[in-house]
Motif scaffolding. Sequence first.
Motif, mmCIF file in Angstrom:
data_model
loop_
_atom_site.group_PDB
_atom_site.id
_atom_site.type_symbol
_atom_site.label_atom_id
_atom_site.label_comp_id
_atom_site.label_asym_id
_atom_site.label_seq_id
_atom_site.Cartn_x
_atom_site.Cartn_y
_atom_site.Cartn_z
ATOM 1 N N GLY A 16 0.815 -1.212 0.123
ATOM 2 C CA GLY A 16 0.022 -0.010 -0.078
ATOM 3 C C GLY A 16 0.765 1.311 0.121
ATOM 4 O O GLY A 16 0.506 2.283 -0.590
ATOM 5 N N LEU A 17 2.035 1.115 0.957
ATOM 6 C CA LEU A 17 2.829 2.418 0.962
ATOM 7 C C LEU A 17 3.465 2.649 -0.530
ATOM 8 O O LEU A 17 3.827 3.816 -0.801
ATOM 9 C CB LEU A 17 3.895 2.145 2.064
ATOM 10 N N ARG A 18 3.869 1.499 -1.254
ATOM 11 C CA ARG A 18 4.400 1.665 -2.500
ATOM 12 C C ARG A 18 3.524 2.653 -3.656
ATOM 13 O O ARG A 18 4.112 3.068 -4.217
ATOM 14 C CB ARG A 18 4.520 0.463 -3.188
ATOM 15 N N THR A 19 2.348 2.184 -3.381
ATOM 16 C CA THR A 19 1.212 2.802 -4.344
ATOM 17 C C THR A 19 0.246 4.022 -3.832
ATOM 18 O O THR A 19 -0.249 4.658 -4.706
ATOM 19 C CB THR A 19 0.403 1.580 -5.040
ATOM 20 N N ILE A 20 0.593 4.324 -2.906
ATOM 21 C CA ILE A 20 -0.500 5.309 -1.992
ATOM 22 C C ILE A 20 -0.337 6.730 -2.654
ATOM 23 O O ILE A 20 -1.010 7.548 -2.724
ATOM 24 C CB ILE A 20 -0.445 5.317 -0.380
ATOM 25 N N ILE A 21 0.710 6.973 -3.016
ATOM 26 C CA ILE A 21 1.298 8.480 -3.583
ATOM 27 C C ILE A 21 2.170 8.263 -4.743
ATOM 28 O O ILE A 21 2.963 7.048 -5.122
ATOM 29 C CB ILE A 21 1.919 9.441 -2.584
ATOM 30 N N ASP A 22 2.630 9.198 -5.648
ATOM 31 C CA ASP A 22 3.434 9.172 -6.696
ATOM 32 C C ASP A 22 4.760 9.722 -5.864
ATOM 33 O O ASP A 22 5.095 10.800 -5.786
ATOM 34 C CB ASP A 22 3.082 10.272 -7.836
ATOM 35 N N TRP A 23 5.574 8.641 -5.689
ATOM 36 C CA TRP A 23 6.803 9.025 -4.907
ATOM 37 C C TRP A 23 7.736 10.005 -5.733
ATOM 38 O O TRP A 23 8.388 10.944 -5.184
ATOM 39 C CB TRP A 23 7.484 7.722 -4.613
ATOM 40 N N GLU A 24 8.079 9.824 -6.918
ATOM 41 C CA GLU A 24 8.843 10.379 -7.693
ATOM 42 C C GLU A 24 8.319 11.946 -7.737
ATOM 43 O O GLU A 24 9.284 12.733 -7.931
ATOM 44 C CB GLU A 24 9.203 9.864 -9.199
ATOM 45 N N GLU A 25 7.030 12.182 -7.741
ATOM 46 C CA GLU A 25 6.569 13.645 -8.004
ATOM 47 C C GLU A 25 7.167 14.124 -6.656
ATOM 48 O O GLU A 25 7.201 15.564 -6.571
ATOM 49 C CB GLU A 25 5.165 13.457 -7.981
ATOM 50 N N GLN A 26 7.312 13.603 -5.516
ATOM 51 C CA GLN A 26 7.608 14.064 -4.157
ATOM 52 C C GLN A 26 9.173 14.142 -4.114
ATOM 53 O O GLN A 26 9.690 14.648 -2.958
ATOM 54 C CB GLN A 26 7.170 13.312 -3.008
ATOM 55 N N GLY A 27 9.925 13.610 -5.130
ATOM 56 C CA GLY A 27 11.500 13.732 -4.997
ATOM 57 C C GLY A 27 12.114 12.414 -4.476
ATOM 58 O O GLY A 27 13.194 12.523 -4.015
ATOM 59 N N PHE A 28 11.084 11.408 -4.305
ATOM 60 C CA PHE A 28 11.886 9.900 -3.508
ATOM 61 C C PHE A 28 11.376 9.067 -4.665
ATOM 62 O O PHE A 28 10.618 9.064 -5.515
ATOM 63 C CB PHE A 28 10.766 9.928 -2.373
ATOM 64 N N ARG A 29 12.023 7.735 -4.295
ATOM 65 C CA ARG A 29 11.850 6.624 -5.109
ATOM 66 C C ARG A 29 12.005 5.412 -3.937
ATOM 67 O O ARG A 29 13.171 5.256 -3.379
ATOM 68 C CB ARG A 29 12.987 6.547 -6.149
ATOM 69 N N VAL A 30 11.157 4.544 -3.922
ATOM 70 C CA VAL A 30 11.036 3.178 -3.017
ATOM 71 C C VAL A 30 11.988 2.210 -3.926
ATOM 72 O O VAL A 30 11.589 1.852 -4.846
ATOM 73 C CB VAL A 30 9.580 2.793 -2.856
ATOM 74 N N VAL A 31 12.961 2.114 -3.260
ATOM 75 C CA VAL A 31 14.054 1.130 -3.918
ATOM 76 C C VAL A 31 13.790 -0.489 -3.331
ATOM 77 O O VAL A 31 14.249 -1.379 -3.994
ATOM 78 C CB VAL A 31 15.464 1.256 -3.513
ATOM 79 N N ASP A 32 13.123 -0.459 -2.273
ATOM 80 C CA ASP A 32 12.960 -1.991 -1.877
ATOM 81 C C ASP A 32 12.076 -1.968 -0.559
ATOM 82 O O ASP A 32 11.876 -0.859 0.209
ATOM 83 C CB ASP A 32 14.336 -2.794 -1.489
ATOM 84 N N VAL A 33 11.707 -3.216 -0.081
ATOM 85 C CA VAL A 33 10.948 -3.322 1.176
ATOM 86 C C VAL A 33 11.357 -4.276 2.032
ATOM 87 O O VAL A 33 12.232 -5.262 1.352
ATOM 88 C CB VAL A 33 9.498 -3.701 0.812
ATOM 89 N N ALA A 34 11.097 -4.429 3.053
ATOM 90 C CA ALA A 34 11.585 -5.723 4.050
ATOM 91 C C ALA A 34 10.598 -5.942 4.929
ATOM 92 O O ALA A 34 9.745 -5.130 5.338
ATOM 93 C CB ALA A 34 12.915 -5.139 5.000
ATOM 94 N N SER A 35 10.467 -7.293 5.174
ATOM 95 C CA SER A 35 9.227 -7.868 6.133
ATOM 96 C C SER A 35 9.763 -7.835 7.481
ATOM 97 O O SER A 35 8.647 -7.946 8.223
ATOM 98 C CB SER A 35 8.946 -9.098 5.593
ATOM 99 N N ASP A 36 11.008 -7.562 7.993
ATOM 100 C CA ASP A 36 11.405 -7.601 9.250
ATOM 101 C C ASP A 36 12.621 -6.797 9.737
ATOM 102 O O ASP A 36 13.073 -6.482 8.379
ATOM 103 C CB ASP A 36 11.266 -9.113 9.885
ATOM 104 N N ALA A 37 13.170 -6.801 10.734
ATOM 105 C CA ALA A 37 14.104 -5.908 10.938
ATOM 106 C C ALA A 37 15.537 -6.385 10.394
ATOM 107 O O ALA A 37 16.384 -5.953 9.884
ATOM 108 C CB ALA A 37 14.399 -5.666 12.496
ATOM 109 N N MET A 38 15.602 -7.875 10.672
ATOM 110 C CA MET A 38 16.775 -8.564 9.996
ATOM 111 C C MET A 38 17.103 -8.429 8.665
ATOM 112 O O MET A 38 18.120 -8.244 8.265
ATOM 113 C CB MET A 38 16.600 -10.080 10.665
ATOM 114 N N GLU A 39 15.894 -8.619 8.145
ATOM 115 C CA GLU A 39 16.048 -8.169 6.533
ATOM 116 C C GLU A 39 16.397 -6.890 6.337
ATOM 117 O O GLU A 39 17.160 -6.733 5.280
ATOM 118 C CB GLU A 39 14.700 -8.649 5.772
#
Length: 508
Positions: A16-39
């Motif tokens: 949901g966070l990946r698609t909730i907004i247009d990240w690049e329009e805000q000057g950011f890019r989601v490069v990856d996600v992690a499912s827990d702290a160790m990852e």
Amino acid sequence: MYTVLIVDDEPLIREGLRTIIDWEEQGFRVVDVASDAMEALRKVPLLKPRLMIVDIRMPGMDGLELLRTIQEQHRPCPRFLILSGYADFEYARTALQLKVDGYMLKPIDEDELIKYLSLLKDAIEEDDRKVVEGPDRESAIMRLMSGEDHVLNGRNNWNWSSYEVALVKLQSHEEFDTDVIAQAKNLLSDRFERAGKGVVFFADPYVGLLLKDTAAFRTAHSTVYRLISEVCVECRLDFIVVAGGAVPDQASLKASYERARSLMKHRFLYAGGKLYVEEPELPVRDTEAEDSSEEDKLSIALEAENPDAAEAALRRMGTNWVAAGASEQDIKSGFISRMSVALTKLSQTRPEQREHVRKYNSEVAALYSEYRYEHLLRHLFSICTEICGKLSENGAGADNQVRKMVELIHRNSSDNLKLESLAEALGYNSSYLGKLFKQETGENFNTYLDKVRIEKAKDLLRQGRKVYQVAERVGYTNVDYFHAKFRKYVGVSPISFRKNIGNIDTME
């Protein structure tokens, strides 16, 4: 674009966070996600995100502990947004105490996220605009090294004719903490910047040097080495330093940095004493020196009280491991394993010396603390020399070389003994020693060895052992070959001998 890593154990939240907004329009890019702290901890060094959005409650390590860990271990440190539920207010308050840039309640509000990103973008840009000579200099340098930036932002007077990255690995046989590293880094900063030679930064686990104008001076690297050496003497530390080559501009520093990191992978093979700019020259593999035969030669050399032969066997082992590209850990483990086997065998063949030999086990284990290959070899050689010296002191051997050979044969007859190995261990030409042996004993070496083995085989058969067990115990890997040898020297097969032990013993 500023990079973002999202850490949340709920797949719907992550996507949901990946698609909730247009990240690049805000000057950011989601490069990856992690499912827990160790990852996340595995990905942070690789991705080097400028912003992390982290859930407070996750299985295992929670978001706050992840935040603390990253703040302690990573420079430059990313900025943080924390996600929490209504019941997590105390967690959120703790997060604010850890200087996060804000927290958002679930479900995420799009406008609230955009507002935070706007504030964060301004904050990150301000970070990048700060004077590089200030506290954020190291962050700016590391962004150059990673290729994220191509020039230092803000005011700086680093318009040098060339740039070069050097990395310093601080070393010691004793444990030292981060305070000692910080002290050494501060002293290096003072010396280098006062001398106008460059600037110092952390490049975990190394201390980094951004060197000035090294391409212009032939003695630049020797000067760099001298300054580091002075500091390390003061801090009672040893070190290895490598440099990645001079480049013409800041945009090319990533290449110099990566080259230096590549060279540092070989630090175990560097002898020290200078700044290294090339990979070590690897030896040529000795195809005749097989691991198993060198292990046998090491054991025989110690038995024969010949430290020079033991050193030669160890060096051949090491040469082949290095030539094959073995890691530092594999080389250390290989030497420790072979020495441990040799000591165990020595304590078995010399039971009167068992307690004395066992004392060297801790010395052998200490080889893990050596951080240079040649020092490791010297440590090994000194152990072998001391063992041989003590055995000789205790009257373990005789001056007569043939008598020594006979003792070695009787103690080690089950091993893969060869005249050449014994000759090497005793420091003689094998042809000469073979003639001397026959002259003194009346038997060829191989015949004498066979007879010793067969006598031991007869004792084992008298004890009721099975033929294949006896063959293996006395040194014959091929049972049919054992049968042939036994019949040759005893006149009957091993099975017949065992069946008629009483009659044969009477005949003998």
